[in-house]
Design a protein around this motif. Structure first.
Motif, PDB file in Angstrom:
ATOM      1  N   GLY A  65      -0.599   9.707   3.511  1.00  0.00           N
ATOM      2  CA  GLY A  65      -1.940  10.545   3.601  1.00  0.00           C
ATOM      3  C   GLY A  65      -2.460  10.344   5.038  1.00  0.00           C
ATOM      4  O   GLY A  65      -2.749  11.568   5.679  1.00  0.00           O
ATOM      5  N   ALA A  66      -2.451   9.164   5.558  1.00  0.00           N
ATOM      6  CA  ALA A  66      -2.894   9.203   6.948  1.00  0.00           C
ATOM      7  C   ALA A  66      -1.814   9.711   7.922  1.00  0.00           C
ATOM      8  O   ALA A  66      -2.391  10.325   8.868  1.00  0.00           O
ATOM      9  CB  ALA A  66      -2.770   7.494   7.142  1.00  0.00           C
ATOM     10  N   PHE A  95     -12.079   5.934   2.971  1.00  0.00           N
ATOM     11  CA  PHE A  95     -11.518   6.424   1.502  1.00  0.00           C
ATOM     12  C   PHE A  95     -11.419   5.042   0.785  1.00  0.00           C
ATOM     13  O   PHE A  95     -10.759   3.937   1.637  1.00  0.00           O
ATOM     14  CB  PHE A  95     -10.069   6.805   1.701  1.00  0.00           C
ATOM     15  N   LEU A  96     -11.462   4.845  -0.504  1.00  0.00           N
ATOM     16  CA  LEU A  96     -11.135   3.652  -1.491  1.00  0.00           C
ATOM     17  C   LEU A  96     -10.617   4.290  -2.780  1.00  0.00           C
ATOM     18  O   LEU A  96     -11.332   4.967  -3.191  1.00  0.00           O
ATOM     19  CB  LEU A  96     -12.698   2.883  -1.511  1.00  0.00           C
ATOM     20  N   ALA A  97      -9.599   3.523  -3.028  1.00  0.00           N
ATOM     21  CA  ALA A  97      -9.093   3.748  -4.689  1.00  0.00           C
ATOM     22  C   ALA A  97      -9.352   2.462  -5.218  1.00  0.00           C
ATOM     23  O   ALA A  97      -8.937   1.406  -4.557  1.00  0.00           O
ATOM     24  CB  ALA A  97      -7.468   3.946  -4.269  1.00  0.00           C
ATOM     25  N   ALA A 139     -10.809   7.417  -4.945  1.00  0.00           N
ATOM     26  CA  ALA A 139      -9.890   7.942  -5.999  1.00  0.00           C
ATOM     27  C   ALA A 139     -10.100   6.778  -7.232  1.00  0.00           C
ATOM     28  O   ALA A 139      -9.893   5.650  -6.949  1.00  0.00           O
ATOM     29  CB  ALA A 139      -8.537   7.812  -5.763  1.00  0.00           C
ATOM     30  N   GLU A 140     -10.645   7.283  -8.219  1.00  0.00           N
ATOM     31  CA  GLU A 140     -11.046   6.443  -9.450  1.00  0.00           C
ATOM     32  C   GLU A 140      -9.479   6.181 -10.257  1.00  0.00           C
ATOM     33  O   GLU A 140      -8.982   6.933 -10.899  1.00  0.00           O
ATOM     34  CB  GLU A 140     -12.012   6.866 -10.353  1.00  0.00           C
ATOM     35  N   THR A 141      -9.224   4.852 -10.386  1.00  0.00           N
ATOM     36  CA  THR A 141      -7.826   4.747 -10.953  1.00  0.00           C
ATOM     37  C   THR A 141      -8.062   4.270 -12.482  1.00  0.00           C
ATOM     38  O   THR A 141      -7.055   4.429 -13.176  1.00  0.00           O
ATOM     39  CB  THR A 141      -6.958   3.468 -10.257  1.00  0.00           C
ATOM     40  N   LEU A 142      -9.026   3.360 -12.680  1.00  0.00           N
ATOM     41  CA  LEU A 142      -9.277   2.983 -14.287  1.00  0.00           C
ATOM     42  C   LEU A 142     -10.800   2.628 -14.365  1.00  0.00           C
ATOM     43  O   LEU A 142     -11.533   2.580 -13.340  1.00  0.00           O
ATOM     44  CB  LEU A 142      -8.282   1.748 -14.122  1.00  0.00           C
ATOM     45  N   ASP A 143     -10.913   2.491 -15.559  1.00  0.00           N
ATOM     46  CA  ASP A 143     -12.283   1.799 -15.958  1.00  0.00           C
ATOM     47  C   ASP A 143     -11.963   0.960 -17.122  1.00  0.00           C
ATOM     48  O   ASP A 143     -10.936   0.962 -18.024  1.00  0.00           O
ATOM     49  CB  ASP A 143     -13.166   3.174 -16.612  1.00  0.00           C
ATOM     50  N   ARG A 181      -2.720  10.117  -1.785  1.00  0.00           N
ATOM     51  CA  ARG A 181      -2.141  10.640  -0.650  1.00  0.00           C
ATOM     52  C   ARG A 181      -3.171  11.969  -0.100  1.00  0.00           C
ATOM     53  O   ARG A 181      -3.194  11.811   0.953  1.00  0.00           O
ATOM     54  CB  ARG A 181      -0.870  11.185  -1.101  1.00  0.00           C
ATOM     55  N   GLU A 182      -3.423  12.496  -1.087  1.00  0.00           N
ATOM     56  CA  GLU A 182      -4.371  13.887  -0.868  1.00  0.00           C
ATOM     57  C   GLU A 182      -5.889  13.432  -0.450  1.00  0.00           C
ATOM     58  O   GLU A 182      -6.291  13.971   0.576  1.00  0.00           O
ATOM     59  CB  GLU A 182      -4.449  14.953  -1.770  1.00  0.00           C
ATOM     60  N   GLY A 183      -6.278  12.275  -0.990  1.00  0.00           N
ATOM     61  CA  GLY A 183      -7.922  11.649  -0.581  1.00  0.00           C
ATOM     62  C   GLY A 183      -7.763  11.346   0.810  1.00  0.00           C
ATOM     63  O   GLY A 183      -8.684  11.568   1.669  1.00  0.00           O
ATOM     64  N   VAL A 184      -6.771  10.229   1.153  1.00  0.00           N
ATOM     65  CA  VAL A 184      -6.623   9.824   2.660  1.00  0.00           C
ATOM     66  C   VAL A 184      -6.642  11.212   3.632  1.00  0.00           C
ATOM     67  O   VAL A 184      -7.115  11.111   4.552  1.00  0.00           O
ATOM     68  CB  VAL A 184      -5.386   8.765   2.668  1.00  0.00           C
ATOM     69  N   ALA A 185      -5.586  11.938   3.199  1.00  0.00           N
ATOM     70  CA  ALA A 185      -5.380  13.114   4.142  1.00  0.00           C
ATOM     71  C   ALA A 185      -6.791  13.790   4.415  1.00  0.00           C
ATOM     72  O   ALA A 185      -6.848  14.100   5.554  1.00  0.00           O
ATOM     73  CB  ALA A 185      -4.253  13.819   3.787  1.00  0.00           C
ATOM     74  N   GLY A 186      -7.136  14.262   3.304  1.00  0.00           N
ATOM     75  CA  GLY A 186      -8.534  15.003   3.422  1.00  0.00           C
ATOM     76  C   GLY A 186      -9.780  14.065   4.118  1.00  0.00           C
ATOM     77  O   GLY A 186     -10.369  14.664   4.972  1.00  0.00           O
TER      78      GLY A 186
END
Length: 266
Positions: free
Chosen positions: A45-46, A152-154, A173-177, A196-201
């Motif tokens: 993404g970067a 950005f944080l995942a 990007a929320e991976t789990l709860d 990938r998309e979140g970092v690029a954006g």
């Protein structure tokens, strides 16, 4: 453009048990691969946003988790622990355009992830200026000290909500709860796509203001599970007792807070 990635594992998509984060357990092999894949997605993404170099800090446990041969050729990696106060952000400096976080998890005392903690399992809570702090809290302020925005944080739902509240404009990007000892997670492949998309954006937008508010003075309070740990930490110069299981340290310079934490939480 240089981008810094701080990579942890307890917020990686699918994780649910401490065995999966422990290099001494057979389950770790699967999750080091999933951790690596999320880091690679962040690198991609970067790169798509124009990054010419990515520096990755392997920031879980031994600092030796990522599968090196899967990293792209434009990446450099910081492995192990130098002892520098920047800790999970070691390798960062003023020359970076942005900081990214993968595999991050909720703070100690939270119910949002069964693997929630802050730094180590001997700490029941870390407070910064009266607010319960996470590893992200500590690290985003570290980055801000270099003038580097956190973009950005995942990680799990709890840490994503906290990060968005702390840093204006930060994408997540929320991976789990987590609920009790269980987690409900998105699939690893979907997590990698979101990263990938979140970092690029995030890196393609106007992210210069993605900085947490900095205070004029800081007080860190560590509440330990065991009073003997608080007694030992209280011998750090400038530290003081803060109840039967806690120790406090205050300073106007946040870098001195980071320096103190190296020794107080050891």
């Amino acid at each position: 453009m240089k981008v810094f990635i701080s990579a942890d594992i307890e917020g990686t998509a699918g994780i649910a048990h401490w065995d999966e984060a422990d290099r001494a357990h057979a389950d770790w092999a699967e999750f080091r691969a999933l951790m690596t894949a999320e880091v690679v997605a962040a690198c991609e993404g970067a790169r798509a946003a124009g990054a010419t170099e990515v520096v990755i800090k392997d920031a879980h446990d031994s600092g030796r988790n990522l599968i090196l041969d899967r990293l792209p050729d434009y990446a450099r990696i910081v492995r192990g622990w130098s002892g520098h106060p920047d800790g999970m952000m070691f390798g960062l400096d003023e020359g970076f355009a942005a900081a990214v976080y993968t595999g991050y998890h909720s703070k100690a005392g939270s119910e949002a992830n069964p693997l929630a903690h802050t730094s180590n399992l001997r700490i029941s809570r870390l407070l910064l200026n009266g607010e319960v702090a996470s590893e992200f809290t500590v690290n985003a302020l570290c980055a801000a000290g270099y003038g580097v925005p956190s973009v950005f944080l995942a990680g799990d739902r709890g840490i994503c909500a906290e990060a968005r509240a702390m840093v204006p404009g930060l994408a997540t990007a929320e991976t789990l709860d987590g609920k009790g000892s269980a987690t409900t997670s998105i699939s690893p492949s979907w997590s990698r796509r979101l990263i990938r998309e979140g970092v690029a954006g995030a890196l393609s937008g106007d992210f210069a203001q993605a900085l947490p508010v900095r205070a004029d003075c800081y007080e860190a309070v560590i509440e330990f599970n065991n009073p003997s740990d608080a007694y030992r930490a209280g011998w750090y110069p400038g530290a003081r007792a803060h109840g039967p299981r806690a120790v406090a340290f205050a300073h106007a310079d946040y870098s001195e807070i980071l320096r103190a934490l190296v020794f107080l939480k050891a």
